[in-house]
Design an enzyme around this catalytic site. Structure first.
Site, PDB file in Angstrom:
ATOM      1  CB  VAL A 195       3.098   6.030  -2.335  1.00 17.18           C
ATOM      2  CG1 VAL A 195       1.645   5.607  -2.554  1.00 17.18           C
ATOM      3  CG2 VAL A 195       3.208   6.984  -1.143  1.00 17.18           C
ATOM      4  CG  ASP A 196       8.006   3.593   1.023  1.00 17.76           C
ATOM      5  OD1 ASP A 196       7.318   3.619   2.071  1.00 17.76           O
ATOM      6  OD2 ASP A 196       8.481   2.536   0.555  1.00 17.76           O
ATOM      7  CB  CYS A 221      -2.951  11.833 -22.277  1.00 20.98           C
ATOM      8  SG  CYS A 221      -1.238  11.801 -21.684  1.00 20.98           S
ATOM      9  CG  HIS A 245      -2.844   2.467  -1.920  1.00 19.61           C
ATOM     10  ND1 HIS A 245      -2.861   2.415  -0.550  1.00 19.61           N
ATOM     11  CD2 HIS A 245      -3.960   1.804  -2.330  1.00 19.61           C
ATOM     12  CE1 HIS A 245      -3.947   1.766  -0.142  1.00 19.61           C
ATOM     13  NE2 HIS A 245      -4.624   1.372  -1.202  1.00 19.61           N
ATOM     14  CD  GLN A 294      -2.552  -1.196   2.676  1.00 18.10           C
ATOM     15  OE1 GLN A 294      -3.676  -0.732   2.822  1.00 18.10           O
ATOM     16  NE2 GLN A 294      -1.865  -1.744   3.678  1.00 18.10           N
ATOM     17  CB  ALA A 314       8.546  -4.316  10.454  1.00 27.30           C
ATOM     18  CB  SER A 319      -4.049   0.216  10.786  1.00 30.89           C
ATOM     19  OG  SER A 319      -4.523   0.900   9.627  1.00 30.89           O
TER      20      SER A 319
HETATM   21  N1  APR Z   1       6.826  -2.220  12.795  1.00 33.43           N
HETATM   22  C1  APR Z   1       5.683  -2.873  12.441  1.00 33.43           C
HETATM   23  N2  APR Z   1       4.470  -2.273  12.388  1.00 33.43           N
HETATM   24  C2  APR Z   1       4.427  -0.962  12.706  1.00 33.43           C
HETATM   25  C3  APR Z   1       5.563  -0.217  13.090  1.00 33.43           C
HETATM   26  C4  APR Z   1       6.798  -0.905  13.119  1.00 33.43           C
HETATM   27  N3  APR Z   1       7.944  -0.290  13.468  1.00 33.43           N
HETATM   28  N4  APR Z   1       5.161   1.064  13.349  1.00 33.43           N
HETATM   29  C5  APR Z   1       3.834   1.105  13.134  1.00 33.43           C
HETATM   30  N5  APR Z   1       3.384  -0.105  12.771  1.00 33.43           N
HETATM   31  C6  APR Z   1       2.021  -0.522  12.424  1.00 33.43           C
HETATM   32  C7  APR Z   1       0.931   0.115  13.249  1.00 33.43           C
HETATM   33  O1  APR Z   1       0.714  -0.661  14.417  1.00 33.43           O
HETATM   34  C8  APR Z   1      -0.249   0.016  12.284  1.00 33.43           C
HETATM   35  O2  APR Z   1      -0.835  -1.274  12.379  1.00 33.43           O
HETATM   36  O3  APR Z   1       1.790  -0.113  11.099  1.00 33.43           O
HETATM   37  C9  APR Z   1       0.412   0.141  10.911  1.00 33.43           C
HETATM   38  C10 APR Z   1       0.246   1.508  10.294  1.00 33.43           C
HETATM   39  O4  APR Z   1      -1.105   1.712  10.027  1.00 33.43           O
HETATM   40  P1  APR Z   1      -1.545   2.969   9.138  1.00 33.43           P
HETATM   41  O5  APR Z   1      -0.839   4.193   9.617  1.00 33.43           O
HETATM   42  O6  APR Z   1      -3.039   2.967   9.096  1.00 33.43           O
HETATM   43  O7  APR Z   1      -0.950   2.671   7.687  1.00 33.43           O
HETATM   44  P2  APR Z   1      -1.533   1.693   6.591  1.00 33.43           P
HETATM   45  O8  APR Z   1      -2.205   0.525   7.203  1.00 33.43           O
HETATM   46  O9  APR Z   1      -0.440   1.439   5.623  1.00 33.43           O
HETATM   47  O10 APR Z   1      -2.648   2.611   5.875  1.00 33.43           O
HETATM   48  C11 APR Z   1      -3.312   2.032   4.770  1.00 33.43           C
HETATM   49  O11 APR Z   1      -4.464   4.107   4.407  1.00 33.43           O
HETATM   50  O12 APR Z   1      -4.501   6.371   4.339  1.00 33.43           O
HETATM   51  C12 APR Z   1      -4.409   5.247   3.557  1.00 33.43           C
HETATM   52  O13 APR Z   1      -3.401   5.164   1.446  1.00 33.43           O
HETATM   53  C13 APR Z   1      -3.108   5.195   2.805  1.00 33.43           C
HETATM   54  O14 APR Z   1      -1.914   3.208   2.131  1.00 33.43           O
HETATM   55  C14 APR Z   1      -2.485   3.881   3.240  1.00 33.43           C
HETATM   56  C15 APR Z   1      -3.669   3.113   3.795  1.00 33.43           C
END
Ligand code: APR
Length: 246
Positions: free
Chosen positions: A90-91, A117, A106, A88, A215, A174
């Site tokens: 974008v980096d 276009c 994404h 998900q 992670a 999340s």
């Molecule tokens: N190691 C592992 N997990 C981690 C760490 C870490 N160091 N730090 C944070 N997390 C977990 C958090 O516990 C959470 O479950 O990463 C998750 C981050 O959740 P979000 O901030 O909601 O990011 P994400 O799930 O990627 O969001 C999904 O939402 O807004 C849109 O397009 C956006 O792609 C994104 C999508």
């Protein structure tokens, strides 16, 4: 045939210094989605949207892949086409860590898209309002990011892989945003075992295994376990029956 499908989220890049979206200091704490991440926002205030992504693009360009990205590259080498890595994010930290064929559902910060276009090209660090498309010349360059209300990329390919997976792993996400949030249920209905590796477990009962922690600690251990498990089943990856190289 993908034996393993992995979905990563912002959490896998957190230890590389990139903000997640939700939770302490998340991007959505400092910006309203409606102001910076919808087509309507871009039409209403393109300068604000371009600035939001220019800042994220500059930050992402300075970040380095971490041990979790590297571990998934290692798993990709072992499994080849039997592993599909969907992100998900974008980096481009998966690519910087050596992963190939990463599926960016994404979009990507380092790509620009012509709103007229549909042409895509490598984005300059600073994408300005009215930047001309190198293909059609229209002043309609936008970040190649899937905004809320738009359809994520590569969905057919992702669902096809999930329908055949033996293992689905959600790493650092999340599970708040669909369709990605529904991948676990889809995979489980197709018979896959579902694993969640994240800092704050989502509590979603779909996961057969939940591994809580950062992670950079959990993913390398999980990769080693998966390699061992599939090697002992004599299925080291595409076509070969040799155990994983030691
Ligand atoms: N190691 C592992 N997990 C981690 C760490 C870490 N160091 N730090 C944070 N997390 C977990 C958090 O516990 C959470 O479950 O990463 C998750 C981050 O959740 P979000 O901030 O909601 O990011 P994400 O799930 O990627 O969001 C999904 O939402 O807004 C849109 O397009 C956006 O792609 C994104 C999508």
């Amino acid at each position: 045939m993908s034996q393993i499908v992995i979905l990563t989220g912002a959490g896998i890049s957190a230890e590389s210094g990139l903000n997640t979206f939700r939770g302490g200091g998340g991007l959505w704490e400092n910006h309203r989605v409606e102001d910076v991440a919808t087509p309507e926002a871009f039409a209403r205030n393109p300068a604000l949207v371009q600035r939001f992504y220019n800042e994220r693009r500059a930050g992402a360009a300075k970040a380095q892949p971490n041990a979790a990205h590297i571990a998934l590259t290692d798993l990709g080498h072992a499994f080849g086409d039997d592993l599909l890595l969907v992100t998900q994010n974008v980096d481009s930290l998966h690519e910087a860590g050596g992963s190939r064929a990463v599926v960016h559902m994404h979009g990507q910060l380092d790509q620009a898209l012509c709103a007229s276009c549909g042409h895509r090209w490598p984005s300059p660090t600073e994408l300005e309002v009215g930047h001309a498309c190198p293909s059609c010349g229209a002043p309609s360059a936008r970040p190649d990011i899937v905004w809320f209300g738009e359809i994520p990329y590569h969905m057919d390919r992702i669902l096809e892989a999930l329908s055949q997976a033996e293992v689905f792993a959600a790493i650092g996400t999340s599970g708040q945003v669909y369709p990605a949030a529904g991948f676990g249920e889809f995979a489980q209905q197709a018979g896959a075992e579902c694993h969640e590796l994240t800092l704050e477990p989502s509590g979603n009962p779909i996961f057969d295994r939940v591994i809580a922690g950062p992670a950079t600690h959990t993913v390398p251990l999980w990769v080693a376990e998966i390699k061992e498990r599939f090697a002992t089943k004599g299925r080291a990856g595409p076509g070969s029956d040799a155990p994983f190289p030691s």
